[in-house]
Design a protein around this motif. Structure first.
Motif, PDB file in Angstrom:
ATOM      1  N   LYS A 137      62.602 100.487  69.530  1.00  8.92           N
ATOM      2  CA  LYS A 137      62.986  99.236  70.196  1.00  8.92           C
ATOM      3  C   LYS A 137      62.088  98.086  69.763  1.00  8.92           C
ATOM      4  CE  LYS A 137      62.810 100.791  74.489  1.00  8.92           C
ATOM      5  NZ  LYS A 137      62.921 100.906  75.928  1.00  8.92           N
ATOM      6  N   PHE A 138      60.819  98.397  69.611  1.00  3.42           N
ATOM      7  CA  PHE A 138      59.856  97.364  69.277  1.00  3.42           C
ATOM      8  C   PHE A 138      59.913  97.002  67.795  1.00  3.42           C
ATOM      9  CE2 PHE A 138      58.330  99.486  73.094  1.00  3.42           C
ATOM     10  CZ  PHE A 138      58.272  98.393  73.946  1.00  3.42           C
ATOM     11  N   GLU A 139      60.368  97.935  66.966  1.00  3.02           N
ATOM     12  CA  GLU A 139      60.559  97.628  65.545  1.00  3.02           C
ATOM     13  C   GLU A 139      61.587  96.503  65.405  1.00  3.02           C
ATOM     14  OE1 GLU A 139      59.943  98.974  61.333  1.00  3.02           O
ATOM     15  OE2 GLU A 139      58.784  98.885  63.159  1.00  3.02           O
ATOM     16  N   ALA A 140      62.697  96.633  66.110  1.00  2.12           N
ATOM     17  CA  ALA A 140      63.739  95.608  66.063  1.00  2.12           C
ATOM     18  C   ALA A 140      63.207  94.283  66.605  1.00  2.12           C
ATOM     19  CB  ALA A 140      64.967  96.052  66.852  1.00  2.12           C
ATOM     20  N   GLU A 141      62.468  94.314  67.698  1.00  2.00           N
ATOM     21  CA  GLU A 141      61.922  93.084  68.279  1.00  2.00           C
ATOM     22  C   GLU A 141      60.973  92.382  67.315  1.00  2.00           C
ATOM     23  OE1 GLU A 141      60.238  93.701  72.168  1.00  2.00           O
ATOM     24  OE2 GLU A 141      62.070  94.670  72.876  1.00  2.00           O
ATOM     25  N   GLN A 142      60.180  93.174  66.601  1.00  2.00           N
ATOM     26  CA  GLN A 142      59.259  92.592  65.629  1.00  2.00           C
ATOM     27  C   GLN A 142      60.035  91.906  64.501  1.00  2.00           C
ATOM     28  OE1 GLN A 142      56.745  95.425  63.562  1.00  2.00           O
ATOM     29  NE2 GLN A 142      55.111  93.912  63.464  1.00  2.00           N
ATOM     30  N   MET A 143      61.085  92.544  64.027  1.00  2.00           N
ATOM     31  CA  MET A 143      61.896  91.959  62.964  1.00  2.00           C
ATOM     32  C   MET A 143      62.584  90.680  63.445  1.00  2.00           C
ATOM     33  SD  MET A 143      63.614  95.269  61.211  1.00  2.00           S
ATOM     34  CE  MET A 143      62.621  96.569  60.497  1.00  2.00           C
ATOM     35  N   ILE A 144      63.066  90.701  64.654  1.00  2.00           N
ATOM     36  CA  ILE A 144      63.690  89.506  65.232  1.00  2.00           C
ATOM     37  C   ILE A 144      62.669  88.373  65.304  1.00  2.00           C
ATOM     38  CG2 ILE A 144      64.607  88.555  67.405  1.00  2.00           C
ATOM     39  CD1 ILE A 144      66.067  91.321  67.720  1.00  2.00           C
ATOM     40  N   GLY A 145      61.443  88.705  65.664  1.00  2.00           N
ATOM     41  CA  GLY A 145      60.374  87.706  65.698  1.00  2.00           C
ATOM     42  C   GLY A 145      60.123  87.093  64.328  1.00  2.00           C
ATOM     43  N   TYR A 146      60.127  87.915  63.274  1.00  2.00           N
ATOM     44  CA  TYR A 146      59.962  87.389  61.917  1.00  2.00           C
ATOM     45  C   TYR A 146      61.104  86.441  61.569  1.00  2.00           C
ATOM     46  CZ  TYR A 146      56.528  91.148  61.118  1.00  2.00           C
ATOM     47  OH  TYR A 146      55.449  91.980  61.193  1.00  2.00           O
ATOM     48  N   LEU A 147      62.327  86.847  61.887  1.00  2.00           N
ATOM     49  CA  LEU A 147      63.489  86.015  61.570  1.00  2.00           C
ATOM     50  C   LEU A 147      63.436  84.689  62.328  1.00  2.00           C
ATOM     51  CD1 LEU A 147      66.187  88.829  61.522  1.00  2.00           C
ATOM     52  CD2 LEU A 147      65.336  87.543  59.536  1.00  2.00           C
ATOM     53  N   GLN A 148      63.045  84.739  63.591  1.00  2.00           N
ATOM     54  CA  GLN A 148      62.937  83.502  64.375  1.00  2.00           C
ATOM     55  C   GLN A 148      61.846  82.586  63.820  1.00  2.00           C
ATOM     56  OE1 GLN A 148      62.564  85.406  68.221  1.00  2.00           O
ATOM     57  NE2 GLN A 148      64.701  84.959  68.716  1.00  2.00           N
ATOM     58  N   SER A 149      60.755  83.169  63.366  1.00  2.00           N
ATOM     59  CA  SER A 149      59.685  82.384  62.756  1.00  2.00           C
ATOM     60  C   SER A 149      60.187  81.668  61.508  1.00  2.00           C
ATOM     61  CB  SER A 149      58.508  83.305  62.395  1.00  2.00           C
ATOM     62  OG  SER A 149      57.520  82.599  61.695  1.00  2.00           O
ATOM     63  N   ILE A 150      61.004  82.363  60.720  1.00  2.00           N
ATOM     64  CA  ILE A 150      61.576  81.756  59.514  1.00  2.00           C
ATOM     65  C   ILE A 150      62.526  80.621  59.895  1.00  2.00           C
ATOM     66  CG2 ILE A 150      63.121  82.176  57.557  1.00  2.00           C
ATOM     67  CD1 ILE A 150      61.918  85.074  57.497  1.00  2.00           C
ATOM     68  N   LYS A 190      71.491  90.766  66.935  1.00  5.12           N
ATOM     69  CA  LYS A 190      72.062  90.326  68.218  1.00  5.12           C
ATOM     70  C   LYS A 190      73.399  91.004  68.504  1.00  5.12           C
ATOM     71  CE  LYS A 190      69.921  85.803  68.663  1.00  5.12           C
ATOM     72  NZ  LYS A 190      70.145  84.353  68.682  1.00  5.12           N
ATOM     73  N   ASN A 191      74.183  91.238  67.449  1.00  5.66           N
ATOM     74  CA  ASN A 191      75.503  91.858  67.616  1.00  5.66           C
ATOM     75  C   ASN A 191      75.475  93.373  67.468  1.00  5.66           C
ATOM     76  OD1 ASN A 191      76.748  89.333  68.025  1.00  5.66           O
ATOM     77  ND2 ASN A 191      76.878  88.991  65.831  1.00  5.66           N
ATOM     78  N   LYS A 192      74.268  93.920  67.479  1.00  5.24           N
ATOM     79  CA  LYS A 192      74.057  95.371  67.418  1.00  5.24           C
ATOM     80  C   LYS A 192      74.723  96.006  66.201  1.00  5.24           C
ATOM     81  CE  LYS A 192      73.098  95.860  72.295  1.00  5.24           C
ATOM     82  NZ  LYS A 192      71.841  95.249  72.189  1.00  5.24           N
ATOM     83  N   LYS A 193      74.589  95.326  65.067  1.00  4.53           N
ATOM     84  CA  LYS A 193      75.088  95.861  63.798  1.00  4.53           C
ATOM     85  C   LYS A 193      74.019  96.714  63.114  1.00  4.53           C
ATOM     86  CE  LYS A 193      79.067  93.726  63.928  1.00  4.53           C
ATOM     87  NZ  LYS A 193      80.083  93.527  62.921  1.00  4.53           N
ATOM     88  N   ILE A 194      72.757  96.479  63.467  1.00  2.00           N
ATOM     89  CA  ILE A 194      71.629  97.285  62.994  1.00  2.00           C
ATOM     90  C   ILE A 194      70.998  97.898  64.235  1.00  2.00           C
ATOM     91  CG2 ILE A 194      69.407  97.304  61.778  1.00  2.00           C
ATOM     92  CD1 ILE A 194      71.692  96.509  59.927  1.00  2.00           C
ATOM     93  N   ILE A 195      71.052  99.222  64.327  1.00  2.00           N
ATOM     94  CA  ILE A 195      70.531  99.912  65.513  1.00  2.00           C
ATOM     95  C   ILE A 195      69.515 100.951  65.064  1.00  2.00           C
ATOM     96  CG2 ILE A 195      71.103 101.369  67.488  1.00  2.00           C
ATOM     97  CD1 ILE A 195      73.898 100.095  67.414  1.00  2.00           C
ATOM     98  N   PHE A 196      68.287 100.792  65.535  1.00  2.00           N
ATOM     99  CA  PHE A 196      67.223 101.722  65.176  1.00  2.00           C
ATOM    100  C   PHE A 196      67.276 102.975  66.033  1.00  2.00           C
ATOM    101  CE2 PHE A 196      65.654  97.814  63.405  1.00  2.00           C
ATOM    102  CZ  PHE A 196      65.176  98.244  62.186  1.00  2.00           C
ATOM    103  N   LYS A 197      66.875 104.080  65.413  1.00  2.00           N
ATOM    104  CA  LYS A 197      66.776 105.365  66.102  1.00  2.00           C
ATOM    105  C   LYS A 197      65.292 105.685  66.260  1.00  2.00           C
ATOM    106  CE  LYS A 197      70.909 107.053  63.770  1.00  2.00           C
ATOM    107  NZ  LYS A 197      71.431 108.107  62.901  1.00  2.00           N
ATOM    108  N   ASN A 198      64.979 106.581  67.154  1.00  2.07           N
ATOM    109  CA  ASN A 198      63.576 106.900  67.389  1.00  2.07           C
ATOM    110  C   ASN A 198      62.986 107.787  66.294  1.00  2.07           C
ATOM    111  OD1 ASN A 198      61.319 106.357  68.858  1.00  2.07           O
ATOM    112  ND2 ASN A 198      61.601 108.016  70.302  1.00  2.07           N
ATOM    113  N   GLY A 199      63.804 108.463  65.503  1.00  6.23           N
ATOM    114  CA  GLY A 199      63.299 109.304  64.423  1.00  6.23           C
ATOM    115  C   GLY A 199      62.919 108.490  63.203  1.00  6.23           C
TER     116      GLY A 199
END
Length: 199
Positions: free
Chosen positions: A72-85, A155-164
């Protein structure tokens, strides 16, 4: 993994990611009044922990890491990078570089951002502040639309991370983008090497 409240999971993640100290977590813990009734055993384990030394972080990790879904936090971190850009924040150069690194680590959905823009920053550590800002400025405004496109996939849940994790130590993910969206995320032209500074 045992299910816990999102608030507690975020705070545990912040401690283990060194965004807050053990002492700050302890102070927050005593204001979090629902944990005692939600999970008395975990509550007792948390209030019994010795928060007095930052050297106890390793022990904290071993005891409480199992409660965190890092994907969950991997996705949040990536979103943060995109927002920074998109916002062209002061650290947008680092965000662009991190997107490139993530692409190199196997997150293929960042191909366009990584190769078209991130590759242009390969010499960034060797540049002065003014030179690096000039290189970054050349990436704008084009990079904004590509970053918004990638942000929409999250945002549209097209990329969904798994815990593995995969063989390279990165999170597995489901790529639910359409073929058109995949094509939009690919690099259809050569990297923008003309944006790189001349040495």
């Amino acid at each position: 993994m045992t299910a816990i409240s999102q608030d507690l999971e975020v705070k545990l993640y912040q401690v283990l990611g060194k965004k807050i100290t053990l002492k700050q977590f302890e102070q927050w813990l005593y204001t979090y009044d629902t944990l005692e009734s939600d999970d008395p055993n975990l509550y007792f384990e948390l209030i019994s922990f010795d928060y007095s030394s930052k050297d106890n972080l390793k022990d904290f990790y071993h005891r409480f890491d199992c409660y965190i879904d890092y994907s969950k936090f991997e996705a949040e971190q990536m979103i943060g990078y995109l927002q920074s850009i998109i916002e062209k924040s002061d650290d947008c150069g680092c965000a662009i570089w991190m997107i490139y690194e993530l692409y190199c680590d196997g997150y293929d959905f960042f191909r366009r951002l990584g190769l078209k823009y991130g590759l242009c920053l390969i010499n960034l550590p060797n540049l002065s502040s003014d030179e690096s800002r000039a290189v970054i400025d050349k990436l704008y405004p084009d990079i904004i639309e590509d970053a918004k496109l990638a942000l929409n996939w999250f945002k549209n849940k097209k990329i969904i991370f798994k815990n593995g994790k995969n063989d390279w130590g990165e999170f597995k993910y489901d790529d639910l983008r359409t073929s058109l969206e995949r094509q939009q995320g690919d690099l259809l032209e050569a990297p923008l090497t003309d944006y790189q500074s001349q040495e």
